[in-house]
Design a protein around this motif. Structure first.
Motif, short mmCIF file in Angstrom:
data_model
loop_
_atom_site.label_atom_id
_atom_site.label_comp_id
_atom_site.label_asym_id
_atom_site.label_seq_id
_atom_site.Cartn_x
_atom_site.Cartn_y
_atom_site.Cartn_z
N VAL A 1 0.87 -1.18 0.00
CA VAL A 1 0.00 0.00 0.00
C VAL A 1 0.91 1.22 0.00
N TYR A 2 0.41 2.28 -0.60
CA TYR A 2 1.21 3.49 -0.62
C TYR A 2 0.35 4.71 -0.35
N ALA A 3 1.02 5.76 0.05
CA ALA A 3 0.36 7.02 0.36
C ALA A 3 1.12 8.14 -0.33
N GLU A 4 0.37 9.12 -0.79
CA GLU A 4 0.93 10.32 -1.41
C GLU A 4 0.68 11.46 -0.42
N VAL A 5 1.74 12.03 0.10
CA VAL A 5 1.64 13.00 1.18
C VAL A 5 2.44 14.24 0.82
N PHE A 6 1.95 15.40 1.21
CA PHE A 6 2.68 16.64 0.93
C PHE A 6 3.78 16.85 1.94
N ILE B 1 3.63 11.91 7.65
CA ILE B 1 4.83 11.22 7.17
C ILE B 1 5.49 10.45 8.32
N GLU B 2 5.66 11.09 9.45
CA GLU B 2 6.31 10.42 10.59
C GLU B 2 5.46 9.25 11.10
N LEU B 3 4.15 9.40 11.11
CA LEU B 3 3.28 8.31 11.53
C LEU B 3 3.43 7.12 10.58
N LEU B 4 3.42 7.39 9.29
CA LEU B 4 3.55 6.30 8.32
C LEU B 4 4.88 5.57 8.48
N LYS B 5 5.95 6.31 8.74
CA LYS B 5 7.25 5.66 8.92
C LYS B 5 7.25 4.73 10.14
N LYS B 6 6.46 5.05 11.16
CA LYS B 6 6.36 4.18 12.32
C LYS B 6 5.68 2.85 11.96
N PHE B 7 4.92 2.86 10.88
CA PHE B 7 4.23 1.65 10.42
C PHE B 7 4.89 1.07 9.18
N ASP B 8 6.20 1.22 9.10
CA ASP B 8 7.04 0.58 8.08
C ASP B 8 6.85 1.11 6.66
N PHE B 9 6.36 2.32 6.53
CA PHE B 9 6.33 2.96 5.21
C PHE B 9 7.70 3.55 4.95
N VAL B 10 8.17 3.39 3.72
CA VAL B 10 9.45 3.97 3.32
C VAL B 10 9.22 4.90 2.14
N GLU B 11 10.05 5.90 2.06
CA GLU B 11 9.93 6.87 0.98
C GLU B 11 10.40 6.26 -0.33
N LEU B 12 9.55 6.32 -1.34
CA LEU B 12 9.88 5.82 -2.67
C LEU B 12 10.32 6.94 -3.60
N ALA B 13 9.66 8.08 -3.47
CA ALA B 13 9.95 9.19 -4.39
C ALA B 13 9.55 10.50 -3.74
N LEU C 1 6.01 10.16 -1.91
CA LEU C 1 5.33 8.89 -2.11
C LEU C 1 5.97 7.88 -1.17
N LEU C 2 5.15 7.31 -0.29
CA LEU C 2 5.63 6.32 0.68
C LEU C 2 4.92 5.00 0.45
N GLN C 3 5.63 3.91 0.70
CA GLN C 3 5.05 2.59 0.47
C GLN C 3 5.38 1.67 1.64
N ALA C 4 4.42 0.83 1.96
CA ALA C 4 4.63 -0.25 2.93
C ALA C 4 4.39 -1.57 2.22
N GLU C 5 5.38 -2.43 2.27
CA GLU C 5 5.20 -3.76 1.72
C GLU C 5 4.46 -4.60 2.75
N LEU C 6 3.57 -5.44 2.26
CA LEU C 6 2.76 -6.30 3.14
C LEU C 6 3.24 -7.73 2.99
N ASP C 7 3.40 -8.40 4.10
CA ASP C 7 3.79 -9.80 4.05
C ASP C 7 2.68 -10.58 3.35
N PRO C 8 3.05 -11.53 2.52
CA PRO C 8 1.99 -12.31 1.86
C PRO C 8 1.15 -13.07 2.88
N VAL C 9 -0.10 -13.23 2.57
CA VAL C 9 -1.00 -14.01 3.42
C VAL C 9 -0.61 -15.47 3.26
#
Length: 168
Positions: free
Chosen positions: A117-122, A128-140, A157-165
């Protein structure tokens, strides 16, 4: 918050989201400006609740935040999706955003089988800091993405990879 609950978003929650987006301190973090743009965004955002792709945080009986997966329309990109989040200004920095991010990631993984999942944030957005606490990393990062009141804002643009089910 002891009375916080997370449920699927209902179409009537649009009233709360509209009120939050009309607050200038909330609206500044979204690329929309005019009342017409707000209504268009609300229609798009709330359209995903019919697919149970949106979650509402509720304190008692009062909605206090919404997070929505913007489901991709094409099969080739159906392994990932954008999400948006909005929290009532009165409830910010009280754990509502954390609860929504945690639960929307879980929903994305277990119900929609997304790999990311990813988020586009200004730039400058405290999200941004909250997302980083939940394993989001900056992509661009894109500087000068939009201009408001003679000031340019960038986007991240931040993205968090999800472990496969894991199948049983």
């Amino acid at each position: 918050m002891k009375d916080l609950d997370i449920r699927y978003t209902r179409i009537l929650d649009i009233t709360y989201l509209r009120r939050w987006l009309q607050d200038p301190e909330v609206l500044k973090w979204f690329p929309i400006t005019t009342p017409e743009e707000i209504e268009q965004a609300l229609t798009c955002w709330m359209g995903f609740c019919r697919y149970n792709a949106s979650l509402t945080a509720v304190n008692g009986k009062e909605p206090c935040g919404i997070a929505t997966l913007f489901l991709p329309p094409y099969k080739k990109v159906a392994h990932q999706c954008l999400f948006k989040i909005c929290v009532d200004p009165e409830y910010q920095r009280q754990g509502v955003g954390s609860a929504l991010v945690k639960n929307i990631k879980h929903l994305a993984k277990t119900q929609f089988y997304f790999e990311a999942v990813y988020a586009e944030v200004f730039t400058g957005n405290p999200l941004i800091e909250l997302l980083k606490k939940f394993d989001f990393v900056e992509l661009a990062r894109q500087e000068h993405y939009f201009k408001s009141q003679n000031q340019y804002w960038g986007r991240v643009l931040l993205q968090a990879e999800l472990d496969p089910v894991k199948e049983v």
